[in-house]
Design a protein around this motif. Sequence first.
Motif, short mmCIF file in Angstrom:
data_model
loop_
_atom_site.label_atom_id
_atom_site.label_comp_id
_atom_site.label_asym_id
_atom_site.label_seq_id
_atom_site.Cartn_x
_atom_site.Cartn_y
_atom_site.Cartn_z
N UNK A 57 0.86 -1.19 0.00
CA UNK A 57 0.00 0.00 0.00
C UNK A 57 0.89 1.23 0.00
N UNK A 58 0.33 2.34 -0.34
CA UNK A 58 1.07 3.60 -0.32
C UNK A 58 1.31 4.08 1.09
N UNK A 59 2.05 5.17 1.21
CA UNK A 59 2.33 5.74 2.52
C UNK A 59 1.66 7.10 2.65
N UNK A 60 1.35 7.47 3.87
CA UNK A 60 0.77 8.78 4.16
C UNK A 60 1.59 9.46 5.23
N UNK A 61 1.85 10.75 5.04
CA UNK A 61 2.54 11.55 6.04
C UNK A 61 1.65 12.75 6.34
N UNK A 62 1.35 12.94 7.61
CA UNK A 62 0.50 14.06 8.02
C UNK A 62 1.33 15.10 8.75
N UNK A 63 1.04 16.35 8.47
CA UNK A 63 1.70 17.46 9.12
C UNK A 63 0.62 18.29 9.81
N UNK A 64 0.76 18.50 11.11
CA UNK A 64 -0.23 19.22 11.90
C UNK A 64 0.33 20.58 12.26
N UNK A 65 -0.48 21.62 12.07
CA UNK A 65 -0.06 22.98 12.42
C UNK A 65 -0.83 23.40 13.67
#
Length: 82
Positions: A57-65
């Motif tokens: 599966x693909x990867x996900x990267x989340x960035x929180x501000x």
Amino acid sequence: MVCPKCGGDNVTIQMEQVSTKTKKSGVGFGGHMNNLARGMTAVCTLGVSNLVWKKSTGTEKSKVQNRKICLCQNCGNSWEIE
């Protein structure tokens, strides 16, 4: 910390989530070949190989501000600090 509105010093500081950005990347050529080989092996072993070999599966990267918010407990005034 002192409230700019009433001058009180009963102030709480908390972090507030402003936004979230998610980057998603696909599996690429190698991942597609892995899934193809996995499928062919599953057909040959009547699906038993799927218990061990997982799908790519693909990867996900989340960035929180976040931002800092001050809240005066006396008058209820809130403001943002840097």
